[in-house]
Design an enzyme around this catalytic site. Sequence first.
Site, short mmCIF file in Angstrom:
data_model
loop_
_atom_site.label_atom_id
_atom_site.label_comp_id
_atom_site.label_asym_id
_atom_site.label_seq_id
_atom_site.Cartn_x
_atom_site.Cartn_y
_atom_site.Cartn_z
N LYS A 211 -1.54 11.09 -5.16
CA LYS A 211 -1.01 9.89 -5.50
C LYS A 211 -1.12 8.85 -6.27
CE LYS A 211 2.71 6.90 -3.36
NZ LYS A 211 3.73 6.50 -1.75
N ASP B 117 9.24 10.04 1.85
CA ASP B 117 8.67 9.34 1.70
C ASP B 117 6.62 9.81 1.35
OD1 ASP B 117 6.37 7.86 1.46
OD2 ASP B 117 6.53 7.28 4.36
N GLU C 107 9.90 1.27 -2.12
CA GLU C 107 9.09 2.07 -0.92
C GLU C 107 9.83 1.14 0.44
OE1 GLU C 107 5.03 3.03 -0.51
OE2 GLU C 107 5.38 4.92 -1.20
N ASP D 20 2.68 -3.83 4.14
CA ASP D 20 2.63 -2.15 4.65
C ASP D 20 1.31 -2.01 4.64
OD1 ASP D 20 2.43 0.81 3.88
OD2 ASP D 20 3.71 0.44 2.14
#
Length: 621
Positions: A89, A26, A189, A213
């Site tokens: 990211k 991850d 994800e 999330d």
Amino acid sequence: MAKISINLSSGELEKTPESDIIIGIDLGTTNSLVAYIHEAKAMAVAGADGKNTLVPSIVHFDESGQVIVGNEAKKYLLTDPQNTIYSVKRLMGKSYKDVSDAEQYLGYKIIDEDTDSLVKIRVRDRFYSPVELSAKILTELKTRIEATLGQAVSKAVITVPAYFNDAQRQATRDAGKLAGLDVLRIVNEPTAASLAYGIGLSPDESKKIAVYDLGGGTFDISILQIQGGIFEVLSTNGDTYLGGDDFDRAIIDFWLEKYHINKNILIDNKKISQQFRVAAEEAKKTLSLDNQYIGRIGEWSCEILKAEFENLISPLINKTLNSCKQALSDAKLTVENIDSVIMVGGSTRVPLVKKTVSEFFNQAVNDKLNPDEVVALGAAIQADILAGNNKDLLLIDITPLSLGIETMGGLMDTIIPRNTKVPAKAGRQYTTSVDGQKNLQVAVYQGERDLVSDNRKLGEFILRGIPPMPAGIPKIDIQFILDADGILTVRARELRSEIEQQIQVKSAYGISEEEMARMLLDSIQYAESDMKIRALLEARNEANNILLSADKFIEQNKTILNEEEIKETKRLTEALRQSVEGDDKDAINLAMENLNTYTTPLAHRAMDANIGAAIKGKKLG
Ligand code: AMP
């Protein structure tokens, strides 16, 4: 079509790679982690302390260029912000234009040239791409698991947000490659989170799921449909600047007001500001379990009740519900259609978040697994399926090597990445590089290397009869259509004139499994040098474009610029021209930045003057 893997030490092809561990990663905005299947159970890997599975996604560079990643790097966020890179990211696969609004949130320097090329980050006098920085995080994770297992690993599944586009996914793959990992699959994800809860593991299952999330800095909601072992993302929504950090800020503001503390202290005193941040996060975590928090920051005793905290954050949680409503409506579903809700991200530990989401979806939520680890655990499960250890799951055919075309400077532009499920269809738009260009050559290649000369040519054709237009104006759509038998059709079409040309090639034809294995092995072995060549060629392409416009700029604005300005612009242009002849990408980037910094205000002035002249020339009334 085949799923193949190679033994890196012997270079031999393995058809049944049971013995090889494939790891699940991850790669997160705030934290990253690595997991694998141990005794039939997914497990996240802890660091040397044996406890902490999270690796903060932070990279620090010291004066000698030494790199540290994770908790050790985090310490430098306050003391050495320019050389401490976080949230990388957010920059993956993005151009300067894409991230100009994000720069205010980042403590380091993004090189902003307001162009379409990919962002770079300047650390001291070197330039790094987000891919290189992410590779450092991946290397840290790889080292961590290798230390735990006592053996080398080379294959991985990496997760990305469901909304990541092609460029962002490709950047993630490249980062893996640069870290010495063969990325067998990029997984969404939310899909990984579902797998971690065992949802979608059975081929006859048919379900609709919501994955909620809420992390430290971002919020995502994804609606998935699972049918016959295939996960389809029906819709996604969210807020790229909403998360647990906002809860912390709300607590800080609450204390400042309650104790009549002047706000400026946080700006003037970085140490106190950090103490407030740490205390606020501690308060928030305490309130996930208790009804009250009592702490101390320097001279102040700081308290907050759970009810007070919940009052502060309920507008933020409601914002996430708006995104959920939108996602449902985009998926053409209602709450009643959702079979399961899965909680992901550290901030879903907040009881009010769980309660609100559960009330919204009108059902109990899945929250048994550690919400920080669930994505990595799911990635490990996906990795295990790919390794062939879960025989019940259907294996879908995949394309073993990437397919793409040649672009400027002989670079490979991948259109269908390796390991894509077939049949597959993907495309991209291109344009011309020369004014009045009538023909465009489309050369199709297969392979993993960055330069087409290192890959395998499948065929080429010329799209003729493009109507004469200035460079950059024609829109040429190139589509790759790969059918279930591995037949690839490549179609090029100029969108204005609708002229079209296509070829068909058999992508797997004439290539032995050994040859395929060699190509994969080479791509890993040469990853680093390939990346360097790619970065150099990209910098050169960009510099050549800038050189063309710099010459035009001086020519067109002779009357607006003074002699000194013309001289300096010419000097900087010359310096750039010279750097382009060399092989140092950092020198080229530096020369581009110097020229750009100097000419930006001149360009603004020239633009104003030209507008002024245009207005003067018009007769009013
Ligand atoms: P992630 O980005 O998923 O790692 O989430 C990190 C966020 O979760 C940070 O804002 C943390 O402060 C928050 N977090 C971690 N543990 C807890 C907890 N026990 N209660 C509330 N928030 C937490």
